[in-house]
Every structure is written in structure tokens, then in C-alpha cells.
Design a protein around this motif. Structure first.
Motif, short mmCIF file in Angstrom:
data_model
loop_
_atom_site.label_atom_id
_atom_site.label_comp_id
_atom_site.label_asym_id
_atom_site.label_seq_id
_atom_site.Cartn_x
_atom_site.Cartn_y
_atom_site.Cartn_z
N VAL A 7 1.03 -0.90 -0.25
CA VAL A 7 -0.29 -0.12 -0.01
C VAL A 7 1.10 1.61 -0.08
O VAL A 7 0.94 2.35 -1.03
N GLY A 8 1.71 1.36 0.89
CA GLY A 8 2.71 2.26 0.48
C GLY A 8 3.58 2.49 -0.27
O GLY A 8 4.03 4.07 -0.66
N GLU A 9 3.91 1.64 -1.29
CA GLU A 9 4.33 1.76 -2.50
C GLU A 9 3.75 2.45 -3.16
O GLU A 9 4.57 2.42 -4.31
N LEU A 10 2.74 2.46 -3.35
CA LEU A 10 1.65 2.83 -4.26
C LEU A 10 1.86 4.07 -4.96
O LEU A 10 2.31 4.85 -4.24
N PRO A 11 2.22 4.11 -6.17
CA PRO A 11 2.32 5.80 -7.06
C PRO A 11 1.20 6.11 -6.27
O PRO A 11 0.24 5.88 -5.75
N THR A 12 1.39 7.75 -5.93
CA THR A 12 -0.07 8.47 -5.39
C THR A 12 -1.13 8.96 -6.00
O THR A 12 -2.56 8.96 -5.81
N GLU A 13 -0.24 8.41 -7.47
CA GLU A 13 -1.79 8.96 -8.09
C GLU A 13 -2.62 7.61 -8.45
O GLU A 13 -3.69 8.02 -8.41
N SER A 59 -6.60 7.49 -5.87
CA SER A 59 -8.03 7.61 -5.14
C SER A 59 -8.84 6.80 -6.10
O SER A 59 -10.02 6.70 -5.82
N GLU A 60 -8.48 5.51 -5.98
CA GLU A 60 -8.35 4.13 -6.60
C GLU A 60 -8.73 2.82 -5.47
O GLU A 60 -8.94 1.89 -5.77
N LEU A 61 -7.89 3.74 -4.50
CA LEU A 61 -8.38 2.91 -3.05
C LEU A 61 -9.47 3.27 -2.68
O LEU A 61 -9.99 4.49 -2.32
N THR A 62 -10.63 2.36 -2.02
CA THR A 62 -10.95 2.65 -1.12
C THR A 62 -11.07 2.30 0.58
O THR A 62 -11.25 1.50 0.66
N VAL A 63 -11.35 3.50 1.13
CA VAL A 63 -10.34 3.23 2.75
C VAL A 63 -11.97 3.41 3.52
O VAL A 63 -12.66 4.19 3.27
N THR A 64 -11.92 1.97 4.35
CA THR A 64 -13.38 2.06 5.50
C THR A 64 -13.35 1.83 6.51
O THR A 64 -11.69 0.65 6.74
N VAL A 65 -12.68 2.97 7.50
CA VAL A 65 -12.67 2.79 8.73
C VAL A 65 -13.20 2.52 10.28
O VAL A 65 -14.68 3.56 9.75
N ALA A 66 -13.24 1.65 10.77
CA ALA A 66 -14.38 1.74 11.98
C ALA A 66 -14.16 3.15 13.08
O ALA A 66 -13.09 3.64 13.36
#
Length: 274
Positions: A112-118, A121-128
Motif C-alpha cells: 500500500v505504501g509503495e503505490l504511486p500517489t496517483e 484515488s482508486e483505493l476505497t478506505v473504510t475505517v471503523a
């Protein structure tokens, strides 16, 4: 002389333009609206919820910067205006993703940290959160509705209420499921839901395997999404979940699943219960 805005930069610098757009919440939405189609000042007032005098000043500032032009009684973004608002919206999306990730970042795999920042926007993050502790579980339940296969290493998010009922229904409808987890996790579900567990284990499209040395996060492969779940160390509750269709993450998730699948072994329910 142009006013100083900090960092040794002035209002007529690139940082000055960024600061101008960021200082008021209505400016980026106003410019974005004009990038979509021509609008009048009254339409911009309605779109942004600010007063006509504020919109008048904003339009004048946009015109001074050549970000918009007049089109009859309306205004429309110029190509430079479209470019600057696109950059700002991308930056906001990335910061929103970072804000969601910052408290769980240390629990996530390096991919996850190695993904290009561009690609953020293609990550859906769901936090409790305290008021909605089952947000990650509910999000996974919605993804489960749209898949015909599920391969999951450390699948606790799929086995928690209220998702467990939906998993049972999807297995009944023919979804092909393979779950790889630790023996103590299997023991918990076998003893807490004995009848349901026994019924699922009789299904030919439901395979449960065990592994003694799994990572601290979950990795799931669905038809067109990858799921990465992280859990609170003490309670085991799903703290956050990321789902995405980024190809690099899918390649990584497939390699993780195949690695643990090759070393996993079938569970023996009677032995676990004994």
C-alpha cells in the motif's frame, strides 16, 4: 508589493494561487462547477451556498487569473482553469485518503505504501469508528454481493456479524469460497456457531484451511476487487479495510494467497473442538 503568504512566497506565486483556492471552501467547488459547464453568478451562489457579493469577488479573482471567461451572461472555465481545478481536486482526494489511512498505516502491508500517489484515488478506505464500529464489515458485505469467488487469507472481516449471514447465503447461492486462517480463529467460529459452521463445512464450494503463521492483516481476492483488512490486536475487530481494483495490488494479493495456500492444511473440526 504583493502580500506575503509565508514560506517567503507572495500571493502572485504558485503557492499564492494554491493558498487562495484553499482559504475558502467555496472556491474550488465554484471553479469545478464552471469546468463542467457555463453558469451564471446566481447559479454559482446556489451551487456553493455563498452570497452574491462573495461570488462576485470570486469571479473577479478567477478572471484576473485567466481561469474563467465570460460567455454571455454566464462564465465558463478556460483550459488553464480546468487544469488547476483538476490538480486541486486530485490533491484533495489524496489528502482525504491519507487522513483515513494515517491511523492504520502501520498495520498495512508494504504494497500500500509503495503505490504511486496517483493511484490513491482508486483505493476505497473504510475505517471503523466508535459510533460505527462495523463499517469495514458492512463494506465487505456489499462487496460479497457482487462476486462469484472469494479467496481470503485471515478472513475475520468476512466472519463477523452481520456479514456471516450474508456469507452463508452466498455460499448457498454457489459462490466458491476458500478461507485460510489460524487454528484458534477456526476454533472460535466452530464453537460459537457450531450448527452454521457444520452446515458450511459440508458444502463442496466452501473450503476452510489453517495455517500457523499468517500476517497481521487480511488479504482477500474477489472477482474484480482486492480487499486488505487490518484488525485490532486485542479485540480482533476489523479496524479498517481497503478495497481496490489496482492491478499491482491484485498481483500482490494473488501471490500472497498462493504462498499461504501452498502451505495450508485442511482443518479437522473434531480435533479443534477436542
Amino acid at each position: 508589493m504583493a502580500p506575503n503568504i509565508g514560506w517567503g512566497r507572495t500571493a502572485d506565486s504558485p503557492i499564492g494561487d494554491i493558498a487562495y483556492l484553499a482559504r475558502s471552501e467555496h472556491r474550488i467547488p465554484a471553479l469545478a462547477a464552471l469546468a463542467e459547464r457555463p453558469r451564471s453568478r446566481s447559479e454559482l451562489c446556489e451551487e456553493t451556498g455563498v452570497s452574491s457579493s462573495t461570488i462576485r469577488r470570486t469571479v473577479n479573482e478567477f478572471e484576473d487569473r485567466r481561469w474563467i471567461r465570460k460567455d454571455g451572461h454566464q462564465y465558463v472555465a478556460t483550459p488553464p482553469g480546468e487544469a488547476i481545478v483538476s490538480v486541486m481536486e486530485d490533491a484533495i482526494d489524496r489528502v482525504e485518503t491519507e487522513r483515513e489511512l494515517r491511523d492504520v498505516w502501520h498495520r498495512l502491508p508494504d504494497v500500500v505504501g509503495e503505490l504511486p500517489t496517483e493511484t490513491w484515488s482508486e483505493l476505497t478506505v473504510t475505517v471503523a469508528d466508535p459510533e460505527l464500529p462495523y463499517r469495514p464489515v458492512n463494506r465487505f458485505e456489499s462487496l460479497l454481493e457482487r462476486t462469484t469467488t472469494l479467496r481470503f487469507v485471515r478472513p475475520e472481516v468476512a466472519l463477523m456479524d452481520p456479514c456471516l449471514n450474508r456469507l452463508h447465503e452466498r455460499v448457498d447461492s454457489g459462490v466458491d469460497v476458500t478461507l485460510i486462517d489460524r487454528p484458534n480463529c477456526h476454533l472460535y467460529f466452530l464453537t460459537t456457531y457450531p450448527e452454521r459452521s457444520a452446515e458450511l463445512l459440508r458444502r463442496t464450494n466452501f473450503t476452510v484451511l489453517q495455517h500457523d503463521d499468517l500476517p497481521p492483516y487480511g488479504t482477500g481476492l474477489l472477482d474484480d476487487r482486492v480487499v486488505i483488512s487490518c484488525y485490532e490486536q486485542d479485540s480482533g475487530m476489523a479496524q479498517a479495510m481497503i478495497d481496490t481494483d489496482v492491478p499491482a495490488v491484485r498481483d500482490w494479493a494473488r501471490s500472497v494467497y498462493e504462498r499461504y495456500r501452498s502451505d495450508a492444511r485442511p482443518i479437522e473440526p473434531r480435533q479443534l473442538v477436542d
